[in-house]
Design a protein around this motif. Sequence first.
Motif, mmCIF file in Angstrom:
data_model
loop_
_atom_site.group_PDB
_atom_site.id
_atom_site.type_symbol
_atom_site.label_atom_id
_atom_site.label_comp_id
_atom_site.label_asym_id
_atom_site.label_seq_id
_atom_site.Cartn_x
_atom_site.Cartn_y
_atom_site.Cartn_z
ATOM 1 N N UNK A 1 0.785 -1.170 -0.060
ATOM 2 C CA UNK A 1 0.201 0.291 0.074
ATOM 3 C C UNK A 1 0.984 1.136 0.043
ATOM 4 N N UNK A 2 0.717 2.334 -0.758
ATOM 5 C CA UNK A 2 1.268 3.306 -0.683
ATOM 6 C C UNK A 2 0.849 4.423 0.094
ATOM 7 N N UNK A 3 1.806 4.942 0.936
ATOM 8 C CA UNK A 3 1.330 5.955 1.946
ATOM 9 C C UNK A 3 2.446 7.169 1.671
ATOM 10 N N UNK A 4 2.465 7.966 2.844
ATOM 11 C CA UNK A 4 3.399 9.280 2.671
ATOM 12 C C UNK A 4 3.456 9.813 4.044
ATOM 13 N N UNK A 5 4.585 10.724 4.283
ATOM 14 C CA UNK A 5 4.884 11.104 5.613
ATOM 15 C C UNK A 5 3.876 11.998 6.106
ATOM 16 N N UNK A 6 3.560 11.860 7.439
ATOM 17 C CA UNK A 6 2.636 12.469 8.248
ATOM 18 C C UNK A 6 1.032 12.481 7.696
ATOM 19 N N UNK A 7 0.805 11.380 6.994
ATOM 20 C CA UNK A 7 -0.625 11.155 6.721
ATOM 21 C C UNK A 7 -1.497 11.116 7.977
ATOM 22 N N UNK A 8 -2.604 11.914 7.885
ATOM 23 C CA UNK A 8 -3.342 11.965 8.754
ATOM 24 C C UNK A 8 -2.804 12.811 10.017
ATOM 25 N N UNK A 9 -2.310 14.171 9.732
ATOM 26 C CA UNK A 9 -1.785 14.720 10.543
ATOM 27 C C UNK A 9 -2.166 15.269 12.093
ATOM 28 N N UNK A 10 -3.684 15.110 12.109
ATOM 29 C CA UNK A 10 -4.190 15.227 13.287
ATOM 30 C C UNK A 10 -3.557 14.158 14.545
ATOM 31 N N UNK A 11 -3.204 13.190 13.940
ATOM 32 C CA UNK A 11 -2.680 12.104 14.998
ATOM 33 C C UNK A 11 -1.373 12.668 15.634
ATOM 34 N N UNK A 12 -0.557 13.128 14.725
ATOM 35 C CA UNK A 12 0.691 13.544 14.823
ATOM 36 C C UNK A 12 0.655 14.890 16.048
ATOM 37 N N UNK A 13 -0.328 15.540 15.783
ATOM 38 C CA UNK A 13 -0.684 16.908 16.484
ATOM 39 C C UNK A 13 -1.018 16.381 17.907
ATOM 40 N N UNK A 14 -1.742 15.410 18.290
ATOM 41 C CA UNK A 14 -2.133 14.854 19.391
ATOM 42 C C UNK A 14 -0.927 14.159 20.100
ATOM 43 N N UNK A 15 -0.160 13.374 19.359
ATOM 44 C CA UNK A 15 0.903 12.969 20.088
ATOM 45 C C UNK A 15 1.760 13.909 20.537
ATOM 46 N N UNK A 16 2.197 14.924 19.822
ATOM 47 C CA UNK A 16 2.984 16.236 20.452
ATOM 48 C C UNK A 16 2.474 16.746 21.407
ATOM 49 N N UNK A 17 1.215 17.243 21.294
ATOM 50 C CA UNK A 17 0.732 18.209 22.314
ATOM 51 C C UNK A 17 -0.279 17.652 23.488
ATOM 52 N N UNK A 18 -0.490 16.324 23.223
ATOM 53 C CA UNK A 18 -1.309 15.842 24.418
ATOM 54 C C UNK A 18 -0.827 14.522 24.764
ATOM 55 N N UNK A 19 0.089 13.946 24.129
ATOM 56 C CA UNK A 19 0.710 12.605 24.938
ATOM 57 C C UNK A 19 1.865 13.093 25.653
ATOM 58 N N UNK A 20 2.803 13.407 24.586
ATOM 59 C CA UNK A 20 4.164 13.623 25.201
ATOM 60 C C UNK A 20 4.335 14.590 26.254
ATOM 61 N N UNK A 21 3.397 15.751 26.622
ATOM 62 C CA UNK A 21 3.520 16.523 27.765
ATOM 63 C C UNK A 21 3.313 15.719 29.005
ATOM 64 N N UNK A 22 2.685 14.780 28.962
ATOM 65 C CA UNK A 22 2.159 14.163 30.155
ATOM 66 C C UNK A 22 2.754 12.881 30.519
ATOM 67 N N UNK A 23 4.010 12.518 29.972
ATOM 68 C CA UNK A 23 4.677 11.492 29.847
ATOM 69 C C UNK A 23 5.525 11.593 31.018
ATOM 70 N N UNK A 24 5.970 10.428 31.772
ATOM 71 C CA UNK A 24 7.130 10.366 32.966
ATOM 72 C C UNK A 24 8.241 10.514 32.151
ATOM 73 N N UNK A 25 9.061 11.462 32.165
ATOM 74 C CA UNK A 25 10.554 11.728 31.837
ATOM 75 C C UNK A 25 11.491 10.491 32.273
ATOM 76 N N UNK A 26 11.137 10.061 33.297
ATOM 77 C CA UNK A 26 12.215 8.702 33.919
ATOM 78 C C UNK A 26 11.916 7.335 33.472
ATOM 79 N N UNK A 27 10.767 7.375 32.434
ATOM 80 C CA UNK A 27 10.531 6.237 32.033
ATOM 81 C C UNK A 27 10.482 5.996 30.409
ATOM 82 N N UNK A 28 11.283 5.105 29.973
ATOM 83 C CA UNK A 28 11.244 5.151 28.437
ATOM 84 C C UNK A 28 9.886 5.039 27.679
ATOM 85 N N UNK A 29 9.581 5.778 26.710
ATOM 86 C CA UNK A 29 8.336 5.706 25.954
ATOM 87 C C UNK A 29 8.486 5.091 24.568
#
Length: 267
Positions: free
Chosen positions: A72-100
């Motif tokens: 299947x063909x795809x491309x970089x940053x397909x469905x960009x809303x997912x990457x925005x959510x990862x950056x703005x909502x998931x990453x800030x709440x992570x424990x920096x002492x635990x590997x993600x």
Amino acid sequence: MPSEEVFILFQRLVQKKLGIYLSKQKRLMLGHRLAKRLAKTNIASFSHYYRYINSPENSAELELALELITTNETFFFREPQHFDFLEKHILPQLNPNKAFKVWSAASSTGEEAYSIAMLLSQHYQAPWSLCASDVNKSVINHAKKGIYQNERAKLLPQHYKESFCCKGIDEYQGYIRVKPALRQRINFFCFNLLDPMEGLGQFDVIFIRNVMIYFEDETRQAIINAISKRLSVNGYLFISHSETLHGLEHKFELIQPAIYRLQARCL
């Protein structure tokens, strides 16, 4: 194009080997992708080619045919809303002492995995790891090389392109290549989603996009059951906007369209 009867034979073969259901709309696609193999092997018809790849001595050709059918063909940053959510909502709440830990579970030629890796390299300073798998060996080999036509990078932000990619020259004019430092951060491997997942470990986020649309409900249910056991408490699942978990039994909470979080009581 194969006849309807022969297409059904290929349809059953792909479902048996990979669990993927080819809708009747894929008949033209299948014929187009296999036409060159018929010419290469000097086989006159799709029915003869079907018999040829089902002979034990032609297992290599069978593997090649399955790869051609399911690429299947795809491309970089397909469905960009997912990457925005990862950056703005998931990453800030992570424990920096635990590997993600992230798994791109249907990574195809690797654009999704590299998009995730670029984002993590740019926006997350704590330790992280990224696994990327696909059932198709040829696309995994493609992903490991990290060479893409510029058209695949149309949604790739310029600052990512400058930081993580090299511009192709001479015979690679019109291509980019992901730099070695980023390629080495990703563990690419071949994996069938129907196989046992216990040995893969636990992940905080799993991307499994644009693949479950090819499975029937029984297979989708089995995959979701297995995927849920690979997610950590409150881990996130990303599917594509063309997919849904509707009609399946699961313990995921819908957070945003195509973004789910595993409820703690499921574990």
